[in-house]
Design a protein around this motif. Sequence first.
Motif, PDB file in Angstrom:
ATOM      1  N   ASN A 167     -18.761  38.607  -2.371  1.00 19.12           N
ATOM      2  CA  ASN A 167     -19.350  39.629  -1.500  1.00 19.12           C
ATOM      3  C   ASN A 167     -18.358  40.217  -0.501  1.00 19.12           C
ATOM      4  N   CYS A 168     -17.180  40.566  -1.012  1.00 21.43           N
ATOM      5  CA  CYS A 168     -16.134  41.158  -0.188  1.00 21.43           C
ATOM      6  C   CYS A 168     -15.106  41.789  -1.117  1.00 21.43           C
ATOM      7  N   ASP A 169     -14.076  42.375  -0.541  1.00 24.55           N
ATOM      8  CA  ASP A 169     -12.980  42.875  -1.367  1.00 24.55           C
ATOM      9  C   ASP A 169     -11.878  41.831  -1.429  1.00 24.55           C
ATOM     10  N   LEU A 170     -11.184  41.797  -2.543  1.00 23.91           N
ATOM     11  CA  LEU A 170     -10.100  40.849  -2.776  1.00 23.91           C
ATOM     12  C   LEU A 170      -8.854  41.631  -3.179  1.00 23.91           C
ATOM     13  N   ARG A 171      -7.772  41.488  -2.439  1.00 23.55           N
ATOM     14  CA  ARG A 171      -6.512  42.111  -2.821  1.00 23.55           C
ATOM     15  C   ARG A 171      -5.876  41.274  -3.925  1.00 23.55           C
ATOM     16  N   VAL A 172      -5.698  41.864  -5.086  1.00 22.05           N
ATOM     17  CA  VAL A 172      -5.132  41.155  -6.242  1.00 22.05           C
ATOM     18  C   VAL A 172      -3.719  41.694  -6.446  1.00 22.05           C
ATOM     19  N   LEU A 173      -2.732  40.930  -5.988  1.00 25.67           N
ATOM     20  CA  LEU A 173      -1.355  41.398  -5.949  1.00 25.67           C
ATOM     21  C   LEU A 173      -0.415  40.397  -6.607  1.00 25.67           C
ATOM     22  N   GLY A 174       0.751  40.884  -6.982  1.00 26.21           N
ATOM     23  CA  GLY A 174       1.785  40.014  -7.513  1.00 26.21           C
ATOM     24  C   GLY A 174       2.449  39.217  -6.407  1.00 26.21           C
ATOM     25  N   PRO A 175       3.394  38.342  -6.769  1.00 28.48           N
ATOM     26  CA  PRO A 175       3.956  37.390  -5.807  1.00 28.48           C
ATOM     27  C   PRO A 175       5.011  37.960  -4.871  1.00 28.48           C
ATOM     28  N   LYS A 176       5.505  39.184  -5.174  1.00 25.40           N
ATOM     29  CA  LYS A 176       6.624  39.685  -4.387  1.00 25.40           C
ATOM     30  C   LYS A 176       6.613  41.208  -4.355  1.00 25.40           C
ATOM     31  N   ASN A 177       6.908  41.763  -3.180  1.00 26.67           N
ATOM     32  CA  ASN A 177       7.064  43.213  -3.051  1.00 26.67           C
ATOM     33  C   ASN A 177       8.461  43.608  -3.519  1.00 26.67           C
ATOM     34  N   LEU A 178       8.515  44.534  -4.468  1.00 28.43           N
ATOM     35  CA  LEU A 178       9.785  44.927  -5.084  1.00 28.43           C
ATOM     36  C   LEU A 178       9.961  46.438  -5.080  1.00 28.43           C
ATOM     37  N   THR A 179      11.186  46.887  -4.854  1.00 27.01           N
ATOM     38  CA  THR A 179      11.513  48.287  -5.093  1.00 27.01           C
ATOM     39  C   THR A 179      11.779  48.461  -6.586  1.00 27.01           C
ATOM     40  N   TYR A 180      11.767  49.707  -7.042  1.00 27.11           N
ATOM     41  CA  TYR A 180      12.091  49.939  -8.449  1.00 27.11           C
ATOM     42  C   TYR A 180      13.571  49.662  -8.733  1.00 27.11           C
ATOM     43  N   ASP A 181      14.411  49.727  -7.715  1.00 27.53           N
ATOM     44  CA  ASP A 181      15.798  49.300  -7.909  1.00 27.53           C
ATOM     45  C   ASP A 181      15.841  47.813  -8.240  1.00 27.53           C
ATOM     46  N   ASP A 239      -2.884  35.767  -1.416  1.00 32.64           N
ATOM     47  CA  ASP A 239      -2.861  34.509  -2.174  1.00 32.64           C
ATOM     48  C   ASP A 239      -4.080  34.389  -3.077  1.00 32.64           C
ATOM     49  N   VAL A 240      -4.766  35.511  -3.328  1.00 33.91           N
ATOM     50  CA  VAL A 240      -5.999  35.479  -4.113  1.00 33.91           C
ATOM     51  C   VAL A 240      -5.765  34.927  -5.516  1.00 33.91           C
ATOM     52  N   VAL A 241      -4.698  35.378  -6.170  1.00 35.00           N
ATOM     53  CA  VAL A 241      -4.436  34.912  -7.538  1.00 35.00           C
ATOM     54  C   VAL A 241      -4.219  33.407  -7.553  1.00 35.00           C
ATOM     55  N   GLU A 242      -3.386  32.923  -6.655  1.00 37.91           N
ATOM     56  CA  GLU A 242      -3.099  31.481  -6.624  1.00 37.91           C
ATOM     57  C   GLU A 242      -4.334  30.676  -6.247  1.00 37.91           C
ATOM     58  N   THR A 243      -5.115  31.170  -5.293  1.00 40.27           N
ATOM     59  CA  THR A 243      -6.307  30.447  -4.843  1.00 40.27           C
ATOM     60  C   THR A 243      -7.340  30.320  -5.955  1.00 40.27           C
ATOM     61  N   LEU A 244      -7.580  31.414  -6.683  1.00 40.34           N
ATOM     62  CA  LEU A 244      -8.611  31.393  -7.718  1.00 40.34           C
ATOM     63  C   LEU A 244      -8.128  30.784  -9.022  1.00 40.34           C
ATOM     64  N   ARG A 245      -6.840  30.948  -9.340  1.00 43.39           N
ATOM     65  CA  ARG A 245      -6.322  30.446 -10.614  1.00 43.39           C
ATOM     66  C   ARG A 245      -5.745  29.049 -10.504  1.00 43.39           C
ATOM     67  N   GLY A 246      -5.312  28.654  -9.306  1.00 41.53           N
ATOM     68  CA  GLY A 246      -4.755  27.324  -9.135  1.00 41.53           C
ATOM     69  C   GLY A 246      -3.263  27.255  -9.383  1.00 41.53           C
ATOM     70  N   HIS A 247      -2.626  28.390  -9.650  1.00 46.20           N
ATOM     71  CA  HIS A 247      -1.167  28.427  -9.784  1.00 46.20           C
ATOM     72  C   HIS A 247      -0.680  29.815  -9.396  1.00 46.20           C
ATOM     73  N   PRO A 248       0.611  29.959  -9.085  1.00 51.30           N
ATOM     74  CA  PRO A 248       1.110  31.232  -8.552  1.00 51.30           C
ATOM     75  C   PRO A 248       0.937  32.396  -9.517  1.00 51.30           C
ATOM     76  N   ALA A 249       0.898  33.588  -8.941  1.00 50.78           N
ATOM     77  CA  ALA A 249       0.863  34.805  -9.750  1.00 50.78           C
ATOM     78  C   ALA A 249       2.147  34.929 -10.555  1.00 50.78           C
ATOM     79  N   LYS A 250       2.051  35.561 -11.712  1.00 52.94           N
ATOM     80  CA  LYS A 250       3.198  35.719 -12.603  1.00 52.94           C
ATOM     81  C   LYS A 250       4.273  36.584 -11.949  1.00 52.94           C
ATOM     82  N   SER A 251       5.511  36.161 -12.062  1.00 48.76           N
ATOM     83  CA  SER A 251       6.631  36.925 -11.518  1.00 48.76           C
ATOM     84  C   SER A 251       7.034  38.030 -12.489  1.00 48.76           C
TER      85      SER A 251
END
Length: 280
Positions: A167-181, A239-251
């Motif tokens: 009953n809320c919004d969940l930010r579903v993000l990867g493990p690291k902020n990256l530039t296209y470089d 940390d939504v991916v890690e919290t719900l899946r039990g392991h870190p988001a894919k790099s």
Amino acid sequence: MSILLNGGSGKTAPRIAALLAANKIPFLLGSRQGPGAGSGGHPAVTFDMSDESTWAKALEKTSIKAFVDLAKEQGVSRIVLCAGTTAAVGKDGMGRAWERLAKSGIDYAVLRLSCFMENLTEPGVAFTIGKFNEFDTATRDGKIPFVSADDVAEVAYHALTDGKSYNCDLRVLGPKNLTYDQVAETFSEVLGRKIEHVKLDEVGRIDGLLRAGLPEYFAQFLTRLELFASQDGELGSSDVVETLRGHPAKSLGKFVEENKSVWLPSSVPLVDDMSRRVYD
């Protein structure tokens, strides 16, 4: 419980379908492409949110009777909405659906996603990396928390099936902020050859997409997204991916390693209509 997955031929719905099938949870894939959109033997039906005439058949075969405005009276217990980074309650677009969900009394979750890693496997990008060792964007030095569709699918699966609704919004993000470089550096390391990110301005990016055969509206839309990201509009952590899946988001490195055959020179046709349009 039975679940209707809209966008049946997209990046996430087939992955969610596989998880539901593995756990023997009934579901139906809805797609504008109709029954032929089903993969892996999964059931599919013609379904277009913008065309109410396609709703009936889908709703006959699932406990979901309608969308938001009719859901409560028809007994729908939970709706999970996938939206983008910019979605906000009441804002035009997905924000309107989010607002209605929040007021409906139905259990819900809104998944707010960043850019998919899988976008890097799309034909245009795969072609330019494979044949020319480069790819173009208008994102410049903006940072993006690229996320794998596999991770999104698992979060969506939990949002749909967990005993307690979020009953809320969940930010579903990867493990690291990256530039296209930095994305290009990751490709270079994994593929073993130099890959470059070519930075274009708005006009140059739109022109290149048009010459690649994209419709004008879509070329402008994609460019606007990239310009938004260039100002760090996609920047975020979760940390939504890690919290719900039990392991870190894919790099990104792991993703490129898993799919590196997509960007090999040998995977690129010797003659390609797109190459003639874009590079002649």
